[in-house]
Design a protein around this motif. Structure first.
Motif, mmCIF file in Angstrom:
data_model
loop_
_atom_site.group_PDB
_atom_site.id
_atom_site.type_symbol
_atom_site.label_atom_id
_atom_site.label_comp_id
_atom_site.label_asym_id
_atom_site.label_seq_id
_atom_site.Cartn_x
_atom_site.Cartn_y
_atom_site.Cartn_z
ATOM 1 N N LEU A 40 0.838 -1.206 0.000
ATOM 2 C CA LEU A 40 0.000 0.000 0.000
ATOM 3 C C LEU A 40 0.872 1.254 0.000
ATOM 4 O O LEU A 40 0.592 2.207 -0.732
ATOM 5 C CB LEU A 40 -0.944 0.011 1.207
ATOM 6 N N PHE A 41 1.929 1.238 0.802
ATOM 7 C CA PHE A 41 2.802 2.410 0.869
ATOM 8 C C PHE A 41 3.531 2.634 -0.459
ATOM 9 O O PHE A 41 3.653 3.781 -0.912
ATOM 10 C CB PHE A 41 3.808 2.283 2.017
ATOM 11 N N MET A 42 4.008 1.571 -1.085
ATOM 12 C CA MET A 42 4.727 1.705 -2.365
ATOM 13 C C MET A 42 3.797 2.271 -3.441
ATOM 14 O O MET A 42 4.220 3.105 -4.241
ATOM 15 C CB MET A 42 5.293 0.367 -2.811
ATOM 16 N N VAL A 43 2.565 1.828 -3.464
ATOM 17 C CA VAL A 43 1.608 2.354 -4.440
ATOM 18 C C VAL A 43 1.278 3.809 -4.099
ATOM 19 O O VAL A 43 1.286 4.677 -4.971
ATOM 20 C CB VAL A 43 0.326 1.489 -4.501
ATOM 21 N N ALA A 44 1.024 4.090 -2.828
ATOM 22 C CA ALA A 44 0.677 5.456 -2.411
ATOM 23 C C ALA A 44 1.802 6.436 -2.723
ATOM 24 O O ALA A 44 1.546 7.574 -3.130
ATOM 25 C CB ALA A 44 0.360 5.484 -0.919
ATOM 26 N N SER A 45 3.042 6.001 -2.565
ATOM 27 C CA SER A 45 4.184 6.883 -2.802
ATOM 28 C C SER A 45 4.500 7.054 -4.285
ATOM 29 O O SER A 45 5.262 7.933 -4.655
ATOM 30 C CB SER A 45 5.423 6.348 -2.084
ATOM 31 N N GLY A 46 3.906 6.181 -5.126
ATOM 32 C CA GLY A 46 4.162 6.245 -6.557
ATOM 33 C C GLY A 46 5.404 5.492 -6.984
ATOM 34 O O GLY A 46 5.759 5.476 -8.158
ATOM 35 N N LYS A 47 6.089 4.844 -6.053
ATOM 36 C CA LYS A 47 7.318 4.098 -6.388
ATOM 37 C C LYS A 47 7.011 2.858 -7.222
ATOM 38 O O LYS A 47 7.753 2.533 -8.130
ATOM 39 C CB LYS A 47 8.078 3.720 -5.125
ATOM 40 N N CYS A 48 5.933 2.182 -6.903
ATOM 41 C CA CYS A 48 5.535 0.976 -7.637
ATOM 42 C C CYS A 48 4.057 1.087 -7.986
ATOM 43 O O CYS A 48 3.205 1.022 -7.104
ATOM 44 C CB CYS A 48 5.768 -0.283 -6.800
ATOM 45 N N LEU A 49 3.773 1.255 -9.266
ATOM 46 C CA LEU A 49 2.381 1.381 -9.706
ATOM 47 C C LEU A 49 1.929 0.214 -10.564
ATOM 48 O O LEU A 49 0.775 0.161 -10.972
ATOM 49 C CB LEU A 49 2.197 2.697 -10.462
ATOM 50 N N LEU A 50 2.848 -0.709 -10.838
ATOM 51 C CA LEU A 50 2.537 -1.903 -11.616
ATOM 52 C C LEU A 50 2.918 -3.133 -10.799
ATOM 53 O O LEU A 50 3.867 -3.084 -10.005
ATOM 54 C CB LEU A 50 3.320 -1.925 -12.933
ATOM 55 N N ALA A 51 2.215 -4.229 -11.024
ATOM 56 C CA ALA A 51 2.529 -5.470 -10.320
ATOM 57 C C ALA A 51 3.976 -5.888 -10.591
ATOM 58 O O ALA A 51 4.681 -6.330 -9.681
ATOM 59 C CB ALA A 51 1.558 -6.571 -10.744
ATOM 60 N N ALA A 52 4.441 -5.713 -11.821
ATOM 61 C CA ALA A 52 5.821 -6.099 -12.169
ATOM 62 C C ALA A 52 6.833 -5.284 -11.369
ATOM 63 O O ALA A 52 7.889 -5.800 -10.977
ATOM 64 C CB ALA A 52 6.052 -5.918 -13.664
ATOM 65 N N GLU A 53 6.539 -4.010 -11.116
ATOM 66 C CA GLU A 53 7.445 -3.178 -10.314
ATOM 67 C C GLU A 53 7.505 -3.682 -8.874
ATOM 68 O O GLU A 53 8.579 -3.709 -8.267
ATOM 69 C CB GLU A 53 6.989 -1.715 -10.342
ATOM 70 N N LEU A 54 6.362 -4.095 -8.332
ATOM 71 C CA LEU A 54 6.341 -4.657 -6.983
ATOM 72 C C LEU A 54 7.148 -5.953 -6.934
ATOM 73 O O LEU A 54 7.908 -6.170 -5.987
ATOM 74 C CB LEU A 54 4.901 -4.915 -6.525
ATOM 75 N N ALA A 55 6.994 -6.795 -7.930
ATOM 76 C CA ALA A 55 7.733 -8.060 -7.980
ATOM 77 C C ALA A 55 9.240 -7.796 -7.991
ATOM 78 O O ALA A 55 9.999 -8.447 -7.266
ATOM 79 C CB ALA A 55 7.313 -8.876 -9.207
ATOM 80 N N ARG A 56 9.677 -6.830 -8.803
ATOM 81 C CA ARG A 56 11.110 -6.482 -8.850
ATOM 82 C C ARG A 56 11.579 -5.900 -7.519
ATOM 83 O O ARG A 56 12.642 -6.255 -7.012
ATOM 84 C CB ARG A 56 11.387 -5.484 -9.973
ATOM 85 N N GLU A 57 10.805 -5.007 -6.948
ATOM 86 C CA GLU A 57 11.181 -4.347 -5.687
ATOM 87 C C GLU A 57 11.365 -5.357 -4.563
ATOM 88 O O GLU A 57 12.282 -5.247 -3.763
ATOM 89 C CB GLU A 57 10.117 -3.318 -5.301
ATOM 90 N N TYR A 58 10.474 -6.338 -4.489
ATOM 91 C CA TYR A 58 10.510 -7.305 -3.389
ATOM 92 C C TYR A 58 11.222 -8.602 -3.745
ATOM 93 O O TYR A 58 11.394 -9.463 -2.879
ATOM 94 C CB TYR A 58 9.089 -7.593 -2.890
ATOM 95 N N GLY A 59 11.609 -8.751 -5.002
ATOM 96 C CA GLY A 59 12.309 -9.966 -5.408
ATOM 97 C C GLY A 59 11.448 -11.209 -5.291
ATOM 98 O O GLY A 59 11.921 -12.267 -4.887
#
Length: 171
Positions: free
Chosen positions: A54-73
């Motif tokens: 929720l925080f990553m989406v709210a901050s605009g850092k990760c707006l796509l599922a693929a970005e979340l996958a990369r961020e968290y490995g």
């Protein structure tokens, strides 16, 4: 399965786990995550992983599922399941991009935004507790060292990519 009564080989027996930087970082991450989960669950009804997404989406850092996958490995299917749970709870939605119909952006609902706004206080309180007794200089030094660790990963990834592309060019 190994027999619990056997003596471990010297490589295992002599390894000083408590002196392993990797082990210590892993334990700190696990402790932090558990503390955030306890506080976020009690106050907001979400886990630390859900809070982080929720925080990553709210901050605009990760707006796509693929970005979340990369961020968290983690793999895309695990991210999809996490997003499904948050969507089912009414905390975020998937929005098809008007520029690229294949892209699905993540957006917080009003309730998701309200929860995300409370997360920095939770994150800060957990870190304040874990860093109790640290001077501001020690905290700054720790952050600096952790940034260097992360930068080394970025550097090694670029070396790996360069090596792979050089290898591809030779073939």
């Amino acid at each position: 399965m190994t027999d619990p009564s056997t003596t471990p080989p010297p490589e295992i027996r002599d390894y000083q786990l408590a002196e392993s930087v990797g082990y210590l970082i892993s334990r700190v991450k696990s402790t932090m995550s558990n503390m955030v989960t306890q506080k976020a669950m009690a106050e907001l009804g979400i886990t630390s992983t859900q809070a982080s997404i929720l925080f990553m989406v709210a901050s605009g850092k990760c707006l796509l599922a693929a970005e979340l996958a990369r961020e968290y490995g983690i793999d895309a299917s695990a991210v999809t399941r996490l997003i499904d749970r948050l969507e089912k709870r009414g905390l975020l939605t998937r929005v098809r991009s008007s520029e690229d119909r294949r892209a699905v952006r993540l957006a917080l609902t009003a309730e998701g935004c309200a929860i995300a706004a409370k997360l920095p206080a939770i994150f800060t309180s957990v870190l304040d507790r874990l860093l109790s007794g640290f001077t501001p200089e020690e905290t700054g030094f720790l952050k600096s060292m952790l940034r260097r660790v992360l930068a080394n990963n970025v550097d090694s990834n670029s070396i790996t990519r360069d090596t792979a592309s050089n290898s591809d060019a030779r073939q």
